[in-house]
Motif scaffolding. Structure first.
Motif, PDB file in Angstrom:
ATOM      1  N   ALA A 169      10.378  17.578  -4.863  1.00 56.45           N
ATOM      2  CA  ALA A 169      10.136  17.154  -6.234  1.00 56.45           C
ATOM      3  C   ALA A 169      10.848  18.085  -7.202  1.00 56.45           C
ATOM      4  CB  ALA A 169       8.644  17.144  -6.541  1.00 56.45           C
ATOM      5  N   ALA A 170      11.095  17.593  -8.404  1.00 54.68           N
ATOM      6  CA  ALA A 170      11.786  18.393  -9.425  1.00 54.68           C
ATOM      7  C   ALA A 170      10.939  19.586  -9.853  1.00 54.68           C
ATOM      8  CB  ALA A 170      12.119  17.524 -10.628  1.00 54.68           C
ATOM      9  N   ALA A 171       9.642  19.421  -9.883  1.00 54.50           N
ATOM     10  CA  ALA A 171       8.769  20.544 -10.295  1.00 54.50           C
ATOM     11  C   ALA A 171       7.438  20.448  -9.616  1.00 54.50           C
ATOM     12  CB  ALA A 171       8.593  20.548 -11.801  1.00 54.50           C
ATOM     13  N   ALA A 195      19.116  12.906  -7.440  1.00 50.91           N
ATOM     14  CA  ALA A 195      18.274  13.927  -8.075  1.00 50.91           C
ATOM     15  C   ALA A 195      17.874  13.467  -9.469  1.00 50.91           C
ATOM     16  CB  ALA A 195      19.021  15.257  -8.137  1.00 50.91           C
ATOM     17  N   GLY A 196      16.635  13.731  -9.832  1.00 52.02           N
ATOM     18  CA  GLY A 196      16.168  13.405 -11.173  1.00 52.02           C
ATOM     19  C   GLY A 196      15.673  11.990 -11.353  1.00 52.02           C
ATOM     20  N   GLY A 197      15.383  11.287 -10.261  1.00 47.23           N
ATOM     21  CA  GLY A 197      14.928   9.908 -10.375  1.00 47.23           C
ATOM     22  C   GLY A 197      13.668   9.631  -9.581  1.00 47.23           C
ATOM     23  N   THR A 198      13.225   8.394  -9.628  1.00 48.09           N
ATOM     24  CA  THR A 198      12.052   7.972  -8.867  1.00 48.09           C
ATOM     25  C   THR A 198      12.339   6.697  -8.083  1.00 48.09           C
ATOM     26  OG1 THR A 198      11.189   6.788 -10.790  1.00 48.09           O
ATOM     27  CG2 THR A 198      10.384   9.050 -10.445  1.00 48.09           C
ATOM     28  N   THR A 222       9.357  12.783  -9.618  1.00 42.53           N
ATOM     29  CA  THR A 222      10.806  12.806  -9.799  1.00 42.53           C
ATOM     30  C   THR A 222      11.435  13.667  -8.717  1.00 42.53           C
ATOM     31  OG1 THR A 222      10.534  12.535 -12.165  1.00 42.53           O
ATOM     32  CG2 THR A 222      12.646  13.423 -11.422  1.00 42.53           C
ATOM     33  N   THR A 223      12.544  13.174  -8.142  1.00 40.98           N
ATOM     34  CA  THR A 223      13.228  13.931  -7.098  1.00 40.98           C
ATOM     35  C   THR A 223      13.928  15.139  -7.700  1.00 40.98           C
ATOM     36  OG1 THR A 223      15.179  12.526  -7.297  1.00 40.98           O
ATOM     37  CG2 THR A 223      13.589  11.916  -5.609  1.00 40.98           C
ATOM     38  N   GLY A 224      13.927  16.216  -6.941  1.00 39.45           N
ATOM     39  CA  GLY A 224      14.559  17.448  -7.395  1.00 39.45           C
ATOM     40  C   GLY A 224      15.983  17.546  -6.925  1.00 39.45           C
ATOM     41  N   SER A 225      16.555  18.677  -7.127  1.00 36.35           N
ATOM     42  CA  SER A 225      17.920  18.950  -6.697  1.00 36.35           C
ATOM     43  C   SER A 225      17.850  19.692  -5.377  1.00 36.35           C
ATOM     44  CB  SER A 225      18.612  19.818  -7.749  1.00 36.35           C
ATOM     45  OG  SER A 225      19.945  20.034  -7.391  1.00 36.35           O
ATOM     46  N   PRO A 226      18.635  19.416  -4.385  1.00 30.64           N
ATOM     47  CA  PRO A 226      19.719  18.448  -4.443  1.00 30.64           C
ATOM     48  C   PRO A 226      19.206  17.028  -4.251  1.00 30.64           C
ATOM     49  CG  PRO A 226      19.654  19.415  -2.267  1.00 30.64           C
ATOM     50  CD  PRO A 226      18.588  20.104  -3.083  1.00 30.64           C
ATOM     51  N   GLY A 227      19.962  16.071  -4.743  1.00 26.12           N
ATOM     52  CA  GLY A 227      19.639  14.672  -4.515  1.00 26.12           C
ATOM     53  C   GLY A 227      20.205  14.278  -3.158  1.00 26.12           C
ATOM     54  N   GLY A 228      20.747  13.098  -3.068  1.00 23.90           N
ATOM     55  CA  GLY A 228      21.341  12.660  -1.804  1.00 23.90           C
ATOM     56  C   GLY A 228      20.290  12.150  -0.855  1.00 23.90           C
ATOM     57  N   VAL A 263       0.864  -1.181   0.000  1.00 22.40           N
ATOM     58  CA  VAL A 263       0.000   0.000   0.000  1.00 22.40           C
ATOM     59  C   VAL A 263       0.895   1.222   0.000  1.00 22.40           C
ATOM     60  CG1 VAL A 263      -1.989  -1.064   1.146  1.00 22.40           C
ATOM     61  CG2 VAL A 263      -0.209   0.017   2.511  1.00 22.40           C
ATOM     62  N   GLY A 264       0.381   2.334  -0.507  1.00 21.12           N
ATOM     63  CA  GLY A 264       1.166   3.560  -0.498  1.00 21.12           C
ATOM     64  C   GLY A 264       0.296   4.762  -0.790  1.00 21.12           C
ATOM     65  N   ALA A 265       0.634   5.878  -0.181  1.00 19.93           N
ATOM     66  CA  ALA A 265      -0.101   7.124  -0.393  1.00 19.93           C
ATOM     67  C   ALA A 265       0.887   8.280  -0.362  1.00 19.93           C
ATOM     68  CB  ALA A 265      -1.163   7.300   0.683  1.00 19.93           C
ATOM     69  N   TYR A 266       0.464   9.428  -0.902  1.00 19.47           N
ATOM     70  CA  TYR A 266       1.317  10.606  -0.881  1.00 19.47           C
ATOM     71  C   TYR A 266       0.477  11.873  -0.794  1.00 19.47           C
ATOM     72  CZ  TYR A 266       0.095  11.527  -5.748  1.00 19.47           C
ATOM     73  OH  TYR A 266      -0.598  11.801  -6.891  1.00 19.47           O
ATOM     74  N   ILE A 267       1.140  12.940  -0.352  1.00 15.12           N
ATOM     75  CA  ILE A 267       0.606  14.295  -0.401  1.00 15.12           C
ATOM     76  C   ILE A 267       1.697  15.151  -1.009  1.00 15.12           C
ATOM     77  CG2 ILE A 267      -0.173  16.303   0.921  1.00 15.12           C
ATOM     78  CD1 ILE A 267      -1.159  14.370   3.072  1.00 15.12           C
ATOM     79  N   LYS A 268       1.340  15.997  -1.974  1.00 15.35           N
ATOM     80  CA  LYS A 268       2.290  16.925  -2.586  1.00 15.35           C
ATOM     81  C   LYS A 268       1.768  18.334  -2.379  1.00 15.35           C
ATOM     82  CE  LYS A 268       4.738  17.947  -6.908  1.00 15.35           C
ATOM     83  NZ  LYS A 268       4.266  19.225  -7.420  1.00 15.35           N
ATOM     84  N   ILE A 269       2.574  19.171  -1.755  1.00 16.81           N
ATOM     85  CA  ILE A 269       2.251  20.569  -1.511  1.00 16.81           C
ATOM     86  C   ILE A 269       3.369  21.387  -2.141  1.00 16.81           C
ATOM     87  CG2 ILE A 269       1.773  22.348   0.213  1.00 16.81           C
ATOM     88  CD1 ILE A 269       1.205  19.950   2.181  1.00 16.81           C
ATOM     89  N   GLY A 270       3.089  22.039  -3.256  1.00 17.67           N
ATOM     90  CA  GLY A 270       4.156  22.702  -3.995  1.00 17.67           C
ATOM     91  C   GLY A 270       5.166  21.655  -4.439  1.00 17.67           C
ATOM     92  N   LYS A 271       6.445  21.837  -4.070  1.00 12.01           N
ATOM     93  CA  LYS A 271       7.475  20.845  -4.400  1.00 12.01           C
ATOM     94  C   LYS A 271       7.700  19.824  -3.286  1.00 12.01           C
ATOM     95  CE  LYS A 271      10.325  23.447  -7.646  1.00 12.01           C
ATOM     96  NZ  LYS A 271      11.691  23.856  -7.950  1.00 12.01           N
ATOM     97  N   LEU A 272       7.081  20.015  -2.128  1.00 10.55           N
ATOM     98  CA  LEU A 272       7.241  19.114  -0.994  1.00 10.55           C
ATOM     99  C   LEU A 272       6.384  17.875  -1.195  1.00 10.55           C
ATOM    100  CD1 LEU A 272       8.289  18.589   1.928  1.00 10.55           C
ATOM    101  CD2 LEU A 272       6.172  19.691   2.698  1.00 10.55           C
TER     102      LEU A 272
END
Length: 140
Positions: free
Chosen positions: A138-140, A105-108, A77-83, A42-51
């Protein structure tokens, strides 16, 4: 009062303008190339802006695969910075050592890491039950 966001993001060029809110589900999957099938997923998410805040639960299959343990399927997709992506990785069975998560950064995908920064293998996580709580940009 309420704030209603459109179904598709209406992107703003002003970084101080909140232009996106979304809730949904995601499905963690094996990204190692070993063809593993997680159970009780199972999995869920919330996205607020880039968070992005993701939650998931799954059980690793029984495996002897020596490939690096990689979880794929992050909803954005993960944004910058990665790590390091921030959050908690909780194991509900016998693993007694540190378990961390790193995403480039830049992946999923998420690489499961030891405290020393080396990657766990699929075999080391065999039959463990996970609950992941992760926050990332997030990247965007």
């Amino acid at each position: 009062g309420q704030i209603k966001f459109p179904a598709s993001q209406n992107a703003s060029s002003d970084v101080n303008t909140l232009d996106d809110y979304e809730e949904g589900t995601w499905t963690p999957a094996d990204g190692s190339g070993a063809g593993l099938i997680f159970t009780s997923v199972v999995g869920a998410y919330i996205k607020i802006g880039k968070l992005v805040i993701v939650w998931s639960q799954f059980i690793y299959p029984s495996t002897a695969s020596g490939a690096n343990a990689i979880i794929s399927g992050l909803p954005f997709t993960t944004g910058s910075p990665g790590g390091n992506i921030y959050g908690a990785v909780t194991v509900y069975t016998t693993l007694t050592t540190y378990l961390g998560a790193i995403a480039a950064a830049g992946g999923t995908t998420i690489n499961m890491t030891t405290q020393a920064g080396t990657f766990y293998t699929n075999a080391q996580l065999s039959l463990l039950q996970f609950r992941l709580y992760i926050t990332y940009q997030a990247a965007a």
